[in-house]
Design an enzyme around this catalytic site. Sequence first.
Site, PDB file in Angstrom:
ATOM      1  N   HIS A  59      50.760  40.465  42.937  1.00 51.31           N
ATOM      2  CA  HIS A  59      49.865  39.564  42.216  1.00 51.31           C
ATOM      3  C   HIS A  59      48.996  38.747  43.172  1.00 51.31           C
ATOM      4  O   HIS A  59      47.815  38.539  42.926  1.00 51.31           O
ATOM      5  CB  HIS A  59      50.698  38.636  41.331  1.00 51.31           C
ATOM      6  CG  HIS A  59      49.886  37.736  40.468  1.00 51.31           C
ATOM      7  ND1 HIS A  59      49.053  38.209  39.483  1.00 51.31           N
ATOM      8  CD2 HIS A  59      49.782  36.387  40.444  1.00 51.31           C
ATOM      9  CE1 HIS A  59      48.478  37.187  38.887  1.00 51.31           C
ATOM     10  NE2 HIS A  59      48.888  36.073  39.451  1.00 51.31           N
TER      11      HIS A  59
ATOM     12  N   TYR B 211      47.586  41.625  46.466  1.00 49.33           N
ATOM     13  CA  TYR B 211      46.815  42.843  46.161  1.00 49.33           C
ATOM     14  C   TYR B 211      47.149  43.936  47.162  1.00 49.33           C
ATOM     15  O   TYR B 211      46.284  44.705  47.571  1.00 49.33           O
ATOM     16  CB  TYR B 211      45.317  42.533  46.185  1.00 49.33           C
ATOM     17  CG  TYR B 211      44.888  41.683  45.023  1.00 49.33           C
ATOM     18  CD1 TYR B 211      44.344  42.246  43.882  1.00 49.33           C
ATOM     19  CD2 TYR B 211      45.051  40.306  45.056  1.00 49.33           C
ATOM     20  CE1 TYR B 211      43.976  41.466  42.808  1.00 49.33           C
ATOM     21  CE2 TYR B 211      44.692  39.516  43.981  1.00 49.33           C
ATOM     22  CZ  TYR B 211      44.147  40.105  42.864  1.00 49.33           C
ATOM     23  OH  TYR B 211      43.778  39.331  41.811  1.00 49.33           O
TER      24      TYR B 211
ATOM     25  N   HIS C 289      46.908  37.746  31.894  1.00 51.29           N
ATOM     26  CA  HIS C 289      48.199  37.065  31.775  1.00 51.29           C
ATOM     27  C   HIS C 289      49.102  37.915  30.887  1.00 51.29           C
ATOM     28  O   HIS C 289      49.685  37.428  29.918  1.00 51.29           O
ATOM     29  CB  HIS C 289      48.031  35.646  31.239  1.00 51.29           C
ATOM     30  CG  HIS C 289      48.797  34.636  32.016  1.00 51.29           C
ATOM     31  ND1 HIS C 289      49.406  33.550  31.456  1.00 51.29           N
ATOM     32  CD2 HIS C 289      49.065  34.551  33.341  1.00 51.29           C
ATOM     33  CE1 HIS C 289      49.996  32.836  32.399  1.00 51.29           C
ATOM     34  NE2 HIS C 289      49.800  33.421  33.543  1.00 51.29           N
TER      35      HIS C 289
ATOM     36  N   HIS D 288      52.049  39.874  31.374  1.00 52.65           N
ATOM     37  CA  HIS D 288      53.512  39.811  31.276  1.00 52.65           C
ATOM     38  C   HIS D 288      54.024  38.491  30.737  1.00 52.65           C
ATOM     39  O   HIS D 288      54.905  38.487  29.874  1.00 52.65           O
ATOM     40  CB  HIS D 288      54.133  40.167  32.629  1.00 52.65           C
ATOM     41  CG  HIS D 288      53.819  41.571  33.049  1.00 52.65           C
ATOM     42  ND1 HIS D 288      52.720  41.868  33.819  1.00 52.65           N
ATOM     43  CD2 HIS D 288      54.424  42.736  32.763  1.00 52.65           C
ATOM     44  CE1 HIS D 288      52.672  43.177  34.010  1.00 52.65           C
ATOM     45  NE2 HIS D 288      53.688  43.734  33.374  1.00 52.65           N
TER      46      HIS D 288
ATOM     47  N   GLN E 279      56.289  29.156  31.395  1.00 51.52           N
ATOM     48  CA  GLN E 279      55.439  27.996  31.619  1.00 51.52           C
ATOM     49  C   GLN E 279      54.806  27.555  30.308  1.00 51.52           C
ATOM     50  O   GLN E 279      54.402  28.373  29.502  1.00 51.52           O
ATOM     51  CB  GLN E 279      54.354  28.339  32.625  1.00 51.52           C
ATOM     52  CG  GLN E 279      54.920  28.858  33.928  1.00 51.52           C
ATOM     53  CD  GLN E 279      53.865  29.530  34.761  1.00 51.52           C
ATOM     54  OE1 GLN E 279      52.729  29.066  34.802  1.00 51.52           O
ATOM     55  NE2 GLN E 279      54.213  30.623  35.392  1.00 51.52           N
TER      56      GLN E 279
ATOM     57  N   ASP F 261      42.448  25.681  42.876  1.00 51.35           N
ATOM     58  CA  ASP F 261      43.412  25.548  41.786  1.00 51.35           C
ATOM     59  C   ASP F 261      44.773  26.034  42.247  1.00 51.35           C
ATOM     60  O   ASP F 261      44.868  26.852  43.167  1.00 51.35           O
ATOM     61  CB  ASP F 261      42.958  26.377  40.586  1.00 51.35           C
ATOM     62  CG  ASP F 261      42.899  27.851  40.924  1.00 51.35           C
ATOM     63  OD1 ASP F 261      42.077  28.220  41.784  1.00 51.35           O
ATOM     64  OD2 ASP F 261      43.688  28.634  40.361  1.00 51.35           O
TER      65      ASP F 261
ATOM     66  N   GLU G 154      55.065  27.110  39.922  1.00 55.24           N
ATOM     67  CA  GLU G 154      53.784  27.439  39.311  1.00 55.24           C
ATOM     68  C   GLU G 154      53.479  26.507  38.151  1.00 55.24           C
ATOM     69  O   GLU G 154      52.834  26.884  37.162  1.00 55.24           O
ATOM     70  CB  GLU G 154      53.775  28.904  38.881  1.00 55.24           C
ATOM     71  CG  GLU G 154      53.915  29.828  40.079  1.00 55.24           C
ATOM     72  CD  GLU G 154      53.779  31.298  39.754  1.00 55.24           C
ATOM     73  OE1 GLU G 154      53.790  31.666  38.569  1.00 55.24           O
ATOM     74  OE2 GLU G 154      53.657  32.091  40.711  1.00 55.24           O
TER      75      GLU G 154
ATOM     76  N   ASN H 167      40.323  40.894  38.766  1.00 52.53           N
ATOM     77  CA  ASN H 167      41.753  40.685  38.860  1.00 52.53           C
ATOM     78  C   ASN H 167      42.442  42.041  38.710  1.00 52.53           C
ATOM     79  O   ASN H 167      41.881  42.950  38.116  1.00 52.53           O
ATOM     80  CB  ASN H 167      42.167  39.713  37.744  1.00 52.53           C
ATOM     81  CG  ASN H 167      43.642  39.408  37.765  1.00 52.53           C
ATOM     82  OD1 ASN H 167      44.388  39.892  36.929  1.00 52.53           O
ATOM     83  ND2 ASN H 167      44.061  38.619  38.735  1.00 52.53           N
TER      84      ASN H 167
ATOM     85  N   SER I 243      46.164  43.756  37.521  1.00 58.85           N
ATOM     86  CA  SER I 243      47.481  43.570  36.928  1.00 58.85           C
ATOM     87  C   SER I 243      48.199  44.909  36.882  1.00 58.85           C
ATOM     88  O   SER I 243      47.771  45.812  36.166  1.00 58.85           O
ATOM     89  CB  SER I 243      47.343  42.996  35.513  1.00 58.85           C
ATOM     90  OG  SER I 243      48.592  43.061  34.841  1.00 58.85           O
TER      91      SER I 243
HETATM   92  N1  LIG Z   1      39.429  44.187  40.250  1.00 57.68           N
HETATM   93  C1  LIG Z   1      38.789  43.325  41.048  1.00 57.68           C
HETATM   94  N2  LIG Z   1      37.462  43.460  41.312  1.00 57.68           N
HETATM   95  C2  LIG Z   1      36.819  42.565  42.094  1.00 57.68           C
HETATM   96  N3  LIG Z   1      37.394  41.514  42.653  1.00 57.68           N
HETATM   97  C3  LIG Z   1      38.715  41.325  42.431  1.00 57.68           C
HETATM   98  C4  LIG Z   1      39.458  42.210  41.620  1.00 57.68           C
HETATM   99  N4  LIG Z   1      40.748  41.777  41.572  1.00 57.68           N
HETATM  100  C5  LIG Z   1      40.798  40.640  42.315  1.00 57.68           C
HETATM  101  N5  LIG Z   1      39.562  40.373  42.830  1.00 57.68           N
HETATM  102  C6  LIG Z   1      39.231  39.212  43.651  1.00 57.68           C
HETATM  103  O1  LIG Z   1      40.320  38.904  44.532  1.00 57.68           O
HETATM  104  C7  LIG Z   1      40.428  37.482  44.665  1.00 57.68           C
HETATM  105  C8  LIG Z   1      41.838  37.061  44.378  1.00 57.68           C
HETATM  106  O2  LIG Z   1      42.089  37.238  42.999  1.00 57.68           O
HETATM  107  P1  LIG Z   1      43.111  36.269  42.290  1.00 57.68           P
HETATM  108  O3  LIG Z   1      44.389  36.232  43.073  1.00 57.68           O
HETATM  109  O4  LIG Z   1      43.171  36.622  40.838  1.00 57.68           O
HETATM  110  O5  LIG Z   1      42.360  34.884  42.477  1.00 57.68           O
HETATM  111  P2  LIG Z   1      43.003  33.585  41.837  1.00 57.68           P
HETATM  112  O6  LIG Z   1      44.384  33.481  42.441  1.00 57.68           O
HETATM  113  O7  LIG Z   1      42.034  32.505  42.252  1.00 57.68           O
HETATM  114  O8  LIG Z   1      43.024  33.866  40.353  1.00 57.68           O
HETATM  115  C9  LIG Z   1      39.430  36.870  43.675  1.00 57.68           C
HETATM  116  O9  LIG Z   1      38.261  36.525  44.396  1.00 57.68           O
HETATM  117  C10 LIG Z   1      39.094  38.003  42.746  1.00 57.68           C
HETATM  118  O10 LIG Z   1      37.785  37.891  42.240  1.00 57.68           O
HETATM  119 MG   LIG Z   2      42.292  30.465  41.980  1.00 53.25          MG
END
Ligand SMILES: Nc1ncnc2c1ncn2[C@@H]1O[C@H](COP(=O)(O)OP(=O)(O)O)[C@@H](O)[C@H]1O
Ligand SMILES: [Mg+2]
Lengths: 778, 228, 87, 87
Positions: free
Chosen positions: A62, A65, A108, A110, A254, A282, A326, A554, A556
């Site tokens: 999560h 990546y 979100h 799960h 949560q 955040d 969290e 994001n 998932s």
């Molecule tokens: N499928 C995707 N395509 C483009 N950018 C992604 C993708 N998945 C994640 N990112 C980028 O990777 C970074 C980390 O994502 P995330 O962990 O969800 O950020 P946060 O923790 O702020 O929600 C973010 O800038 C997000 O835009």
């Molecule tokens: Mg963030």
Amino acid sequence: MITIDPETVPDAVEAAPAAISSEDLHRRLGLTDDELAAITDRLERAPNDLELAMFSVMWSEHCSYKSSRALLRTLPTAGEDVLAGPGENAGVVRIGDGLAVAFKLESHNHPSAVEPFQGAATGVGGILRDVVAMGARPIALLDPLKFGWPDDEPTRRLVRGVVGGIGSYGNCVGVPTVGGELLFDPTYTDNPLVNVMCVGLVAENGLAHAIATTPGNLAVLFGSPTGRDGIGGASVLASANFGQGSAEMRPSVQIGDPFAGKLLIEASLELVERGLVEGLQDLGAAGLTCAVSEMADRGGTGMRIELEAVPRREPDMAPFEVMISESQERMLAVVSPENVSAVQEVCRRWGLPSAVVGRVTDDTDVTVVDNGVEIARVPAKALASQSIEVERIASPPQRRRAAPAPGEVAMAHDGLPERGMDPGAVLESLIGHANLGSRAWVTTQYDQTVGTDTIEGCDHGAAVLRIKGTRMALVMATDSQPSVAMHDPALAAALAVAECTRNVAVTGARPLAITNCLNFGDPGNSEAFWQLSESVRGMSDACRALGVPITGGNVSLYNESPLGRIAPTAQIGVLGLLDDLELLMRPQFRNEGDLVVLLGEAGPGMAGSAYERLAGAAPEDRPPSIDLGREASLQKLLQRAAGDKLLNSAQDVSGGGLAVAIAECAIWGGLGADLTLAVAMSPAVALFGESPTRAVVSIAPERWNELARLAASMRIACRRLGTVGGDRVHIRLVGVGATGAAEARGAGVADEVDVPLSELHKAWTMALPRALGVEGIA
Amino acid sequence: MKVGVVVFPGSNCDRDALHGARLAGAQAELLWHEDTDLHGADAVILPGGFAYGDYLRAGAIARFSPIMGAVREHAARGGLLLGICNGFQVLTEAGLLPGALRRNTTLRFEHRWVRLAVERRDMPFTRGIPEGVTLRLPIAHGEGSYYLPDDDLDALEAAGQVAFRYAAPEGNPNGSARDIAGVTDATGRICGLMPHPERAAEAILGSDDGLLLLRSMVESAARVEALA
Amino acid sequence: MNSYRFSVAIMPREGILDPQGKAVEAALPQLGASSVHAVRVGRRIELTVDAGSPTEAREVVEKLAADFLSNPLIERWAIEEPEAVPA
Amino acid sequence: MNSYRFSVAIMPREGILDPQGKAVEAALPQLGASSVHAVRVGRRIELTVDAGSPTEAREVVEKLAADFLSNPLIERWAIEEPEAVPA
Ligand SMILES: Nc1ncnc2c1ncn2[C@@H]1O[C@H](COP(=O)(O)OP(=O)(O)O)[C@@H](O)[C@H]1O
Ligand SMILES: [Mg+2]
């Protein structure tokens, strides 16, 4: 598998045995032996328990990546108006007049499967804070949702809970929910997809960044006090430290506190507007650990956290609990010492606790100090940008084509007349289908008009918000093609990008940028990973061809249930800009006597269509293909035609095909149509096929030549179907595939659609209440 | 002529109300809930939102906030006071308007466009609404079901304090007693309603009927100012 | 066959955030009730069961409380004395 | 100065329609609990008061229940025994 990734096993608490032996602690925290080795290598020593806990959350799928990062590097992210792309909390694009828009999709899934209401509510809170972290004021939410078939109570419970949770948060913070998606498919049973897109407005020169650049500056944590929320599987540490049973005391569910969320938004935006912060971040997954390490890593600095300074909700919290909690509704600001009192005064005015919890240092380590004792020291980059990457194997599935049963007509892309169906009846059941009917039962639970900017909310194609003080409007849409993805993930992702941008283009707007959420199964499974990598390929190809950059998103993974893996779901979200709201084009028929015109032409392939779900698949059939070059031309054509005020309405052809698109124009406009459709292949393809790159427009008759000329100049087929008017939708079928087939059949089945508007309207309105077993919402 | 819009920490229609008041031709300014005076406002709007989270009961906490003292004095002096949605809930909790707003009988948050019949046109808030005109406005609330015991309802109607009722075709969206959407105090100078006039103050937003109500308020307040 | 009246108390679990209680508590100073703290807000459900015996009736309520009225993930429940019903 | 824990029950007044109670009742048959009826759904609030004596503490709670926690027009309230607090 025990993991503390809240996205995979939110309630892993139960799974965690009480007593653990330190040599396999890392495994119980979801880290492999290789990962432990990599950690030891980066630290040049073995980690202690706290450090291991920090790594285990930061190196979770999560946050790190680790399986998808390599794929994401291949995305087209460049664009002259892109101010912030992947890597930031949200993508940001310039729209002119000194304004910019921040937007992002987040999942979100799960948490929502475990506790639908709270899971969805906290999902909304999380994506709102990502946009706020950029300094942008959230102005819109869109919520693409996926569930199993809603004919059993557990699934209906999920639907009610998720919809209620999204409404409860968005409605309370006063951000209108103006769009989204609601799709039912058996593969989502027990593993619903709750993706939420947030769009925010920010002055180009008012952007905030999640960065800590200046040693000596202070870290101010503000928002709700920290509790033991969402610690999930990491409770193995708790049980290790506090013995049997204590894990039960560590709830991982949560609870959303939208009121605190609203206060946090206002306080954060005031801090940014008044230039009181150097950096803003955040607290999401991995809580303080993630915020601190990412801010330091981005700034090439270190961060020293004084643990005892963190405001707590509960007594006796262990250091690791404070570091990875969290708890919702928290933000971290990096502030120069002289601004600290001003920052804390802003927080007090908004009724939010705040505390100086740390300091930016000139080393590059995250250091955790508890009552003067240093209890952890880890290089920030080891937790963030240089976390582990895992190479995954992708292998396509073996397609075993079932041989057609003896005597069965294995005729591709057909079905309708041969199955002896009445096209009118098919249209009624499609428009009354849970996946195609009115969403009012859901969307009336969302505040769509707060903010006084909503021009088009939910239910009628793309969402449209005007921007006060300008002529501009933002046009937003979300899309996905999971049922096509079951056949061909790359094609499905491309189709989703095409449909989503087309939804924006039919309004006359120009797609500016794309966000996405990749919802897939266990990346350790080579077929699941193949689905993921194929989807990324298809999405990237489409974005390149259409010239739209991807600015965020994001991922998932592990979306699986005992019933199996979900359909590969590349969820797309598009942000578009309409330079002049005056030129906004809407989908519904406007005037009696207008010409109805079809732009583009139908292609073969019924696989993955709503019609296929209804009539059954032809074994040899494939999904429709897409010519991205032609798609780009069609979208240009639609923008030009709207810009030249050629059109009176424009609607794209998608789910349910041409017939459903026409029915929607008629239902929404309260005007029928009398049309004739030349059938090239088969009535099923012509009426209900979902091949892309088509739109239904209506124009004043005298504008026909102009439109025809424009379309020809862009090599887009342009055919008159008939006229708007009356209180029925009447589509006569002519040509080989129609009458020919009918004669061959010799059956008396009508080769025409002829349905009263009132019946279509009823079917459309009652679709969802019927499917959910609730009373109709008129 | 100046309109003050009270901002409770959880208000989320404060900027909308400000925008609406300005469209109605007033100067308008935000009033922070911790303040104890109204900065010379001639008319006051309590906007929509969730004043203090409103988890317990909508408006239950807001009535104790510092600014409410000044709001009460303003009302006591005969100043115009408008409560929209959450503002209406606050006014009933504060005892400035009769009745209570209970959870919608649908047990859902309801966002829809409704139609309002205007019961009286001789009041500061309805003066400018032409005969025979019904107002098309959006509602967006979970607790908007108006309640008052039957005898009190009879008295309320007899006293002409029912200002707005939900009307056909959409009808009553939340189970309010006798379709009541908005009421006034005995003087007609304090008014509360669940629908959002400020969200229907421009044609491009789907309706500008709300402007009729807001203008009536602004013009009535201006009139008072002129007399003073 | 007799009728038995019960009331079921459903409260947020320990450790689970209680936004309602939090909001109420934050308001108390304004009310001059700062001597009050540790506020938790839950639900109370009163119901009547027709059953052959008190124990039989109680079993029905217990099942209902556990399987339907409460959300075990975030809530605890307890059955209270009928006497506790307010007039 | 001691701490006293109380719980306050707040229920819709008799004669006032209780949609939540109705909704619960409507669901009972599917749950095979049709022997249950007359369902009312209200609120339960637990809180701790610091005071010199039990009576003093109780007075604080009574005032709070009457002026703030409940709306007399639509709700009744009652203070319950601390013992009634669920584990
Ligand atoms: N499928 C995707 N395509 C483009 N950018 C992604 C993708 N998945 C994640 N990112 C980028 O990777 C970074 C980390 O994502 P995330 O962990 O969800 O950020 P946060 O923790 O702020 O929600 C973010 O800038 C997000 O835009
Ligand atoms: Mg963030």
